[in-house]
Design a protein around this motif. Structure first.
Motif, PDB file in Angstrom:
ATOM      1  N   GLY A 207       0.808  -1.211   0.000  1.00 36.47           N
ATOM      2  CA  GLY A 207       0.000   0.000   0.000  1.00 36.47           C
ATOM      3  C   GLY A 207       0.839   1.257   0.000  1.00 36.47           C
ATOM      4  N   GLY A 208       0.174   2.393   0.170  1.00 36.22           N
ATOM      5  CA  GLY A 208       0.845   3.674   0.103  1.00 36.22           C
ATOM      6  C   GLY A 208       1.474   4.091   1.416  1.00 36.22           C
ATOM      7  N   MET A 209       2.338   5.093   1.336  1.00 37.03           N
ATOM      8  CA  MET A 209       2.896   5.683   2.547  1.00 37.03           C
ATOM      9  C   MET A 209       1.757   6.307   3.334  1.00 37.03           C
ATOM     10  N   ARG A 210       1.883   6.259   4.682  1.00 37.58           N
ATOM     11  CA  ARG A 210       0.807   6.776   5.520  1.00 37.58           C
ATOM     12  C   ARG A 210       1.320   7.881   6.439  1.00 37.58           C
ATOM     13  N   PHE A 211       0.417   8.782   6.792  1.00 37.57           N
ATOM     14  CA  PHE A 211       0.732   9.932   7.631  1.00 37.57           C
ATOM     15  C   PHE A 211      -0.283   9.982   8.774  1.00 37.57           C
ATOM     16  N   GLN A 212       0.196   9.845   9.997  1.00 33.81           N
ATOM     17  CA  GLN A 212      -0.675   9.953  11.163  1.00 33.81           C
ATOM     18  C   GLN A 212      -0.584  11.372  11.702  1.00 33.81           C
ATOM     19  N   LEU A 213      -1.714  12.060  11.755  1.00 28.84           N
ATOM     20  CA  LEU A 213      -1.742  13.475  12.117  1.00 28.84           C
ATOM     21  C   LEU A 213      -2.208  13.649  13.557  1.00 28.84           C
ATOM     22  N   LYS A 214      -1.426  14.405  14.322  1.00 31.27           N
ATOM     23  CA  LYS A 214      -1.768  14.702  15.717  1.00 31.27           C
ATOM     24  C   LYS A 214      -1.438  16.160  16.005  1.00 31.27           C
TER      25      LYS A 214
ATOM     26  N   LEU B  95       4.713   6.659   8.259  1.00 26.57           N
ATOM     27  CA  LEU B  95       4.434   5.237   8.462  1.00 26.57           C
ATOM     28  C   LEU B  95       4.464   4.478   7.142  1.00 26.57           C
ATOM     29  N   ASN B  96       4.800   3.193   7.227  1.00 23.98           N
ATOM     30  CA  ASN B  96       4.713   2.296   6.070  1.00 23.98           C
ATOM     31  C   ASN B  96       5.534   2.817   4.883  1.00 23.98           C
ATOM     32  N   VAL B  97       6.755   3.226   5.154  1.00 22.90           N
ATOM     33  CA  VAL B  97       7.608   3.818   4.130  1.00 22.90           C
ATOM     34  C   VAL B  97       8.406   2.709   3.443  1.00 22.90           C
ATOM     35  N   ALA B  98       8.219   2.552   2.152  1.00 25.38           N
ATOM     36  CA  ALA B  98       8.950   1.546   1.378  1.00 25.38           C
ATOM     37  C   ALA B  98      10.318   2.104   0.965  1.00 25.38           C
ATOM     38  N   GLY B  99      11.083   1.301   0.226  1.00 26.36           N
ATOM     39  CA  GLY B  99      12.388   1.753  -0.240  1.00 26.36           C
ATOM     40  C   GLY B  99      13.377   1.832   0.908  1.00 26.36           C
ATOM     41  N   ALA B 100      14.035   2.962   1.055  1.00 30.02           N
ATOM     42  CA  ALA B 100      15.011   3.130   2.135  1.00 30.02           C
ATOM     43  C   ALA B 100      14.364   3.008   3.502  1.00 30.02           C
ATOM     44  N   GLY B 101      13.116   3.463   3.609  1.00 30.11           N
ATOM     45  CA  GLY B 101      12.358   3.291   4.849  1.00 30.11           C
ATOM     46  C   GLY B 101      12.494   4.404   5.850  1.00 30.11           C
TER      47      GLY B 101
ATOM     48  N   PHE C   2       2.138  16.249   0.889  1.00 26.36           N
ATOM     49  CA  PHE C   2       3.424  16.090   1.563  1.00 26.36           C
ATOM     50  C   PHE C   2       4.530  15.822   0.552  1.00 26.36           C
ATOM     51  N   GLN C   3       5.689  16.393   0.848  1.00 23.56           N
ATOM     52  CA  GLN C   3       6.903  16.103   0.085  1.00 23.56           C
ATOM     53  C   GLN C   3       7.874  15.411   1.036  1.00 23.56           C
ATOM     54  N   VAL C   4       8.334  14.219   0.655  1.00 22.27           N
ATOM     55  CA  VAL C   4       9.115  13.389   1.574  1.00 22.27           C
ATOM     56  C   VAL C   4      10.429  12.980   0.915  1.00 22.27           C
ATOM     57  N   THR C   5      11.517  13.064   1.690  1.00 20.68           N
ATOM     58  CA  THR C   5      12.838  12.602   1.243  1.00 20.68           C
ATOM     59  C   THR C   5      13.317  11.503   2.173  1.00 20.68           C
ATOM     60  N   THR C   6      13.830  10.418   1.594  1.00 22.95           N
ATOM     61  CA  THR C   6      14.367   9.321   2.392  1.00 22.95           C
ATOM     62  C   THR C   6      15.890   9.349   2.362  1.00 22.95           C
ATOM     63  N   SER C   7      16.522   8.461   3.146  1.00 24.34           N
ATOM     64  CA  SER C   7      17.972   8.531   3.342  1.00 24.34           C
ATOM     65  C   SER C   7      18.766   8.249   2.076  1.00 24.34           C
ATOM     66  N   ASP C   8      18.139   7.663   1.056  1.00 22.32           N
ATOM     67  CA  ASP C   8      18.842   7.439  -0.212  1.00 22.32           C
ATOM     68  C   ASP C   8      18.684   8.627  -1.159  1.00 22.32           C
ATOM     69  N   GLN C   9      18.219   9.761  -0.628  1.00 24.97           N
ATOM     70  CA  GLN C   9      18.078  11.031  -1.350  1.00 24.97           C
ATOM     71  C   GLN C   9      16.948  11.021  -2.376  1.00 24.97           C
ATOM     72  N   ARG C  10      16.067  10.042  -2.319  1.00 28.81           N
ATOM     73  CA  ARG C  10      14.890  10.050  -3.189  1.00 28.81           C
ATOM     74  C   ARG C  10      13.826  10.954  -2.576  1.00 28.81           C
ATOM     75  N   THR C  11      13.194  11.764  -3.408  1.00 21.97           N
ATOM     76  CA  THR C  11      12.139  12.672  -2.957  1.00 21.97           C
ATOM     77  C   THR C  11      10.884  12.427  -3.774  1.00 21.97           C
ATOM     78  N   LEU C  12       9.765  12.249  -3.091  1.00 23.47           N
ATOM     79  CA  LEU C  12       8.479  12.072  -3.752  1.00 23.47           C
ATOM     80  C   LEU C  12       7.478  13.068  -3.196  1.00 23.47           C
TER      81      LEU C  12
ATOM     82  N   ALA D 208      -1.455   7.817  -2.248  1.00 28.09           N
ATOM     83  CA  ALA D 208      -1.724   6.943  -3.384  1.00 28.09           C
ATOM     84  C   ALA D 208      -0.488   6.147  -3.805  1.00 28.09           C
ATOM     85  N   GLY D 209       0.700   6.592  -3.405  1.00 22.48           N
ATOM     86  CA  GLY D 209       1.934   5.931  -3.852  1.00 22.48           C
ATOM     87  C   GLY D 209       2.883   5.680  -2.700  1.00 22.48           C
ATOM     88  N   ASN D 210       4.048   5.146  -3.043  1.00 27.24           N
ATOM     89  CA  ASN D 210       5.070   4.836  -2.060  1.00 27.24           C
ATOM     90  C   ASN D 210       6.432   4.834  -2.753  1.00 27.24           C
ATOM     91  N   PHE D 211       7.489   4.725  -1.979  1.00 24.55           N
ATOM     92  CA  PHE D 211       8.835   4.711  -2.545  1.00 24.55           C
ATOM     93  C   PHE D 211       9.146   3.346  -3.176  1.00 24.55           C
TER      94      PHE D 211
END
Length: 276
Positions: free
Chosen positions: A180-187, A198-204, A244-254, A273-276
């Protein structure tokens, strides 16, 4: 009637052979490049990180209840999809929480008394912190510079007998395979909003995050702890759709557009809708 080759037929045959050799050369070149591309993709997918030496213990029981919550901010690991394929990381691996969400492959080695024969490897996600203990009367397994995994008991029992207590392991970083897609828990509250990755694929492991409303530019968020990212209330986010714009430790940004609609609520988790 016997066929007698003529000059024209010999020239024609030579031309055919020439075309054939050119075609074969091109085919071999294309085939070589295809193998190179396929092997490169496989390395990217499977990971080519070197194996390292470390150690592993376990905490809790076979229910894994003691592994819930933790220092990464994920809360209920079963509810969030991490299950019990998890570990608390020592100081050297935890990196002050920046490694939360990273995935590792681990195998028991060099201990025939306790390693389960032909057990293979386990794959886990870092979801907690194993703090150092400098009291000489207690075990120092998680003290720096040790690279140590405090596994859930079911994961430990997959590769070694639980009576062992501690085992030597080989480990390496691997890409995270998530469903599934990357998830964001809002508080938070109207003046302070947090988003847990949450649920971050790829580098994680996420290293940067920004949020955007339909009427704003990208607003950088700062890491509060673990994988909990925060932003103040200078730009109102409540009642606005959030991207949201997210960057993981392998320098990928989605960029994940329209993750939460304008009627989003605190305490809820929203899936992109998507994930790394």
């Amino acid at each position: 009637m016997r066929f007698v080759p003529t000059c024209n037929s010999i020239i024609h045959s030579s031309s055919i052979l020439s075309v054939y050799h050119i075609a074969m050369a091109r085919f071999e070149k294309a085939y070589t490049w295809s193998l190179f591309i396929i092997s490169t993709l496989l390395v990217h997918v499977m990971g080519d990180a070197p194996w390292e030496a470390g150690s592993a213990t376990f905490y809790g029981d076979m229910t894994g209840s003691e592994t819930m919550q933790g220092a990464c901010g994920y809360g209920d690991l079963l509810q969030q999809g991490y299950g019990l394929n998890t570990a608390a990381l020592s100081t050297a691996l935890f990196n002050n929480g920046l490694t939360c969400g990273a995935c590792f492959e681990i195998m028991c080695v060099n201990d025939p008394q306790w390693c389960i024969p032909n057990a293979g490897t386990i794959k886990i996600t870092g979801t907690n912190f194993c703090p150092p203990n400098y009291d000489p009367h207690f075990y120092p397994w998680c003290n720096p510079p040790r690279k140590h995994f405090d596994l859930s008991m079911p994961m430990f029992a997959t590769i070694a007998q639980t009576k062992a207590g501690i085992i030597p392991v080989q480990f390496r970083r691997i890409p995270c395979n998530k469903q599934g897609g990357m998830r964001f828990q809002l508080k938070g509250n109207p003046n302070w909003v947090t988003a847990t990755a949450l649920n971050v694929a790829g580098a994680g492991d996420v290293t940067a995050m920004s949020v955007k409303t339909p009427t704003s530019n990208w607003l950088p968020m700062t890491r509060n702890w673990g994988q909990v990212w925060q932003i103040g209330g200078a730009v109102p986010l409540v009642g606005q759709g959030l991207s949201f714009q997210v960057t993981t430790s392998d320098q990928r940004t989605l960029v994940f557009n329209n993750v939460a609609l304008g009627n989003w609520q605190f305490g809820q988790t929203y899936e992109a809708a998507g994930n790394f």
